[in-house]
Design a protein around this motif. Structure first.
Motif, PDB file in Angstrom:
ATOM      1  N   LYS A 277       2.685  -0.881   4.549  1.00 12.90           N
ATOM      2  CA  LYS A 277       1.210  -0.793   4.799  1.00 12.90           C
ATOM      3  C   LYS A 277       0.995  -0.372   6.342  1.00 12.90           C
ATOM      4  O   LYS A 277       0.253   0.531   6.620  1.00 12.90           O
ATOM      5  CB  LYS A 277       0.681  -1.991   4.518  1.00 12.90           C
ATOM      6  CG  LYS A 277      -0.991  -2.052   4.762  1.00 12.90           C
ATOM      7  CD  LYS A 277      -1.514  -3.432   4.141  1.00 12.90           C
ATOM      8  CE  LYS A 277      -3.025  -3.361   4.275  1.00 12.90           C
ATOM      9  NZ  LYS A 277      -3.530  -4.627   3.639  1.00 12.90           N
ATOM     10  N   ASP A 278       1.595  -0.953   7.361  1.00 15.52           N
ATOM     11  CA  ASP A 278       1.269  -0.907   8.751  1.00 15.52           C
ATOM     12  C   ASP A 278       1.781   0.498   9.133  1.00 15.52           C
ATOM     13  O   ASP A 278       1.057   1.223   9.812  1.00 15.52           O
ATOM     14  CB  ASP A 278       2.031  -1.793   9.565  1.00 15.52           C
ATOM     15  CG  ASP A 278       1.561  -3.115   9.510  1.00 15.52           C
ATOM     16  OD1 ASP A 278       0.445  -3.141   9.051  1.00 15.52           O
ATOM     17  OD2 ASP A 278       2.202  -4.020   9.904  1.00 15.52           O
ATOM     18  N   ASP A 279       2.946   1.208   8.881  1.00 14.22           N
ATOM     19  CA  ASP A 279       3.389   2.208   9.226  1.00 14.22           C
ATOM     20  C   ASP A 279       2.517   3.483   8.534  1.00 14.22           C
ATOM     21  O   ASP A 279       2.269   4.544   8.896  1.00 14.22           O
ATOM     22  CB  ASP A 279       4.739   2.549   8.463  1.00 14.22           C
ATOM     23  CG  ASP A 279       5.728   1.855   9.439  1.00 14.22           C
ATOM     24  OD1 ASP A 279       5.419   1.667  10.748  1.00 14.22           O
ATOM     25  OD2 ASP A 279       6.726   1.652   9.002  1.00 14.22           O
ATOM     26  N   LEU A 280       2.188   3.152   7.302  1.00 15.39           N
ATOM     27  CA  LEU A 280       1.018   4.301   6.672  1.00 15.39           C
ATOM     28  C   LEU A 280      -0.110   4.275   7.269  1.00 15.39           C
ATOM     29  O   LEU A 280      -0.862   5.378   7.403  1.00 15.39           O
ATOM     30  CB  LEU A 280       0.959   4.015   5.225  1.00 15.39           C
ATOM     31  CG  LEU A 280       2.269   4.222   4.312  1.00 15.39           C
ATOM     32  CD1 LEU A 280       2.149   3.649   2.701  1.00 15.39           C
ATOM     33  CD2 LEU A 280       2.379   5.801   4.048  1.00 15.39           C
ATOM     34  N   GLY A 281      -0.647   3.176   7.805  1.00 17.88           N
ATOM     35  CA  GLY A 281      -1.892   3.016   8.392  1.00 17.88           C
ATOM     36  C   GLY A 281      -1.914   3.949   9.641  1.00 17.88           C
ATOM     37  O   GLY A 281      -3.125   4.636  10.130  1.00 17.88           O
ATOM     38  N   LYS A 282      -0.669   4.093  10.264  1.00 13.62           N
ATOM     39  CA  LYS A 282      -0.705   4.761  11.259  1.00 13.62           C
ATOM     40  C   LYS A 282      -0.536   6.312  11.172  1.00 13.62           C
ATOM     41  O   LYS A 282      -1.037   7.239  12.056  1.00 13.62           O
ATOM     42  CB  LYS A 282       0.608   4.630  12.410  1.00 13.62           C
ATOM     43  CG  LYS A 282       0.560   3.217  12.936  1.00 13.62           C
ATOM     44  CD  LYS A 282       2.041   2.971  13.331  1.00 13.62           C
ATOM     45  CE  LYS A 282       2.351   1.641  13.704  1.00 13.62           C
ATOM     46  NZ  LYS A 282       3.943   1.289  14.132  1.00 13.62           N
ATOM     47  N   LYS A 283      -0.612   6.729   9.848  1.00 16.33           N
ATOM     48  CA  LYS A 283      -0.691   8.128   9.268  1.00 16.33           C
ATOM     49  C   LYS A 283      -2.087   8.107   8.766  1.00 16.33           C
ATOM     50  O   LYS A 283      -2.208   9.365   8.152  1.00 16.33           O
ATOM     51  CB  LYS A 283       0.376   8.449   8.188  1.00 16.33           C
ATOM     52  CG  LYS A 283       1.899   8.128   9.036  1.00 16.33           C
ATOM     53  CD  LYS A 283       2.726   8.583   7.982  1.00 16.33           C
ATOM     54  CE  LYS A 283       4.360   8.635   8.567  1.00 16.33           C
ATOM     55  NZ  LYS A 283       4.918   7.396   8.840  1.00 16.33           N
ATOM     56  N   MET A 284      -2.813   7.211   9.006  1.00 18.64           N
ATOM     57  CA  MET A 284      -4.224   7.469   8.285  1.00 18.64           C
ATOM     58  C   MET A 284      -4.097   7.362   6.964  1.00 18.64           C
ATOM     59  O   MET A 284      -5.134   7.721   6.227  1.00 18.64           O
ATOM     60  CB  MET A 284      -5.010   8.649   8.710  1.00 18.64           C
ATOM     61  CG  MET A 284      -5.165   8.851  10.354  1.00 18.64           C
ATOM     62  SD  MET A 284      -6.260   7.287  10.832  1.00 18.64           S
ATOM     63  CE  MET A 284      -7.848   7.729  10.109  1.00 18.64           C
ATOM     64  N   LEU A 285      -3.265   6.450   6.429  1.00 20.91           N
ATOM     65  CA  LEU A 285      -3.340   6.373   4.819  1.00 20.91           C
ATOM     66  C   LEU A 285      -3.335   5.031   4.763  1.00 20.91           C
ATOM     67  O   LEU A 285      -2.459   4.048   4.915  1.00 20.91           O
ATOM     68  CB  LEU A 285      -2.003   6.893   4.423  1.00 20.91           C
ATOM     69  CG  LEU A 285      -1.408   8.617   4.595  1.00 20.91           C
ATOM     70  CD1 LEU A 285      -0.073   8.773   4.112  1.00 20.91           C
ATOM     71  CD2 LEU A 285      -2.445   9.206   3.756  1.00 20.91           C
ATOM     72  N   THR A 286      -4.500   4.472   4.052  1.00 22.13           N
ATOM     73  CA  THR A 286      -4.835   3.014   3.969  1.00 22.13           C
ATOM     74  C   THR A 286      -4.163   2.784   2.382  1.00 22.13           C
ATOM     75  O   THR A 286      -4.700   3.218   1.477  1.00 22.13           O
ATOM     76  CB  THR A 286      -6.268   2.842   3.740  1.00 22.13           C
ATOM     77  OG1 THR A 286      -6.834   3.287   5.307  1.00 22.13           O
ATOM     78  CG2 THR A 286      -6.582   1.418   3.720  1.00 22.13           C
ATOM     79  N   VAL A 287      -3.328   1.776   2.390  1.00 21.02           N
ATOM     80  CA  VAL A 287      -2.656   1.271   1.213  1.00 21.02           C
ATOM     81  C   VAL A 287      -3.755   0.666   0.451  1.00 21.02           C
ATOM     82  O   VAL A 287      -4.390  -0.192   0.640  1.00 21.02           O
ATOM     83  CB  VAL A 287      -1.458   0.482   1.330  1.00 21.02           C
ATOM     84  CG1 VAL A 287      -0.885  -0.174   0.108  1.00 21.02           C
ATOM     85  CG2 VAL A 287      -0.355   1.172   2.130  1.00 21.02           C
TER      86      VAL A 287
END
Length: 319
Positions: A277-287
């Protein structure tokens, strides 16, 4: 007694399928070329499922026909969980209506949702050299020279295309549509090069180019300003509330895939994405993992109906 024996066999077979799956490599089809949000999400999910499920999950980019090639290939594959699709609102909610005369399948009937994976905020983006720096300036230029400004999409009938159609109707302007069959991976370089001037695209694909100055943001689609772009006003702030799509990406399987396999995939996806979740959030991808495959399947069916109503009202179709 025969019915009870039959029922017992069904339950036993389902349990066996869940326990042994996957016993060989799994193929995940992506309906666009490399580089866009759908491809990014698919590769992250494939890597994590490979690690967690003990078999290779291999991404195959099978683009063309605005996602319909991958849609049909998945729907017609053996319903055993070894061919999956990462699709989005365009492929799995819009194409059924806009390409009704071309598809040999019905996505809402012939595919089952495993889970929503992520949601991706969208913005109105422009090439760095484009004269407009706001929605008002874009409208003024478009009214001065109708049809002279090009806008990009990932294909006829895709949500970036339809979002711009909605915007043009609301603003009373005419722009020229330039679709890119390879998805954002082809469209964004074309915008950087100045071949097209504006588009509705997702932040996951755009943020590095905006930070580098190769592209610029004119408006944010979400209801609130994006933390990454605090100085960029929303479309609502600029007079166009309700326009634009914050798109989802989701995992799908052929409709007849055993429930035990679908449930196992859902549980595995939920586990790996929660950890990412956190890593994807940095890529502008909200789980945004669905509570169940049934919940996601129903969401897709509702959106299919809603987009179908808009397309009929706007009289947009592709023969």
């Amino acid at each position: 007694m025969r019915f009870i024996a039959w029922l017992f066999c069904i339950v036993a077979a389902s349990a066996a399928a869940q326990e042994s799956y996957p016993s060989r490599p799994v193929k995940i089809l992506v309906p666009y070329g490399p580089g866009g949000a759908t491809d990014i999400v698919a590769r992250i999910v494939a890597q994590r499922l490979t690690e967690s499920m003990g078999q290779s999950f291999v991404v195959e980019n099978r683009w063309g026909a605005n996602g319909n090639i991958a849609l049909e290939a998945t729907a017609k594959a053996p319903a055993d969980g070894y061919t999956l699709l990462v699709g989005n609102v365009s492929t799995n909610a819009i194409n059924e209506s806009i390409y009704a005369s071309q598809l040999s399948i019905r996505p809402s009937r012939d595919l089952v949702g495993v889970s929503k994976l992520v949601e991706v905020p969208h913005i109105v983006v422009a090439s760095a050299a484009f004269a407009a720096n706001s929605i008002a300036e874009l409208i003024a230029l478009a009214k001065k020279e109708p049809g002279k400004i090009n806008f990009a999409s990932v294909g006829m009938g895709s949500y970036p295309h339809l979002d711009m159609e909605r915007f043009m109707r609301a603003a009373g302007v005419e722009l020229t549509h330039v679709p890119y069959k390879g998805g954002a991976g082809q469209a964004i370089p074309a915008m950087v090069a100045g071949e097209v001037q504006v588009a509705f695209f997702n932040m996951a694909s755009l943020l590095p180019h905006i930070k580098s100055g190769r592209l610029k943001a004119l408006a944010a689609v979400p209801a609130k300003r994006l933390p990454e772009l605090p100085n960029v006003p929303t479309l609502a702030e600029q007079g166009f509330p309700g326009i634009g799509t914050n798109a989802w990406q989701g995992l799908f399987a052929p409709a007849a895939t055993p429930k035990a396999v679908v449930d196992k995939l859902h549980a595995s996806v939920a586990g790996v994405l929660t950890r990412e979740k956190d890593d994807l959030g940095k890529k502008m991808l909200t789980v945004e993992v669905s509570h169940s495959p049934q919940e996601f399947t129903e969401l897709v069916r509702r959106e299919t109906q809603s987009w179908g109503e808009f397309l009929r009202e706007a009289k947009i179709k592709i023969d």
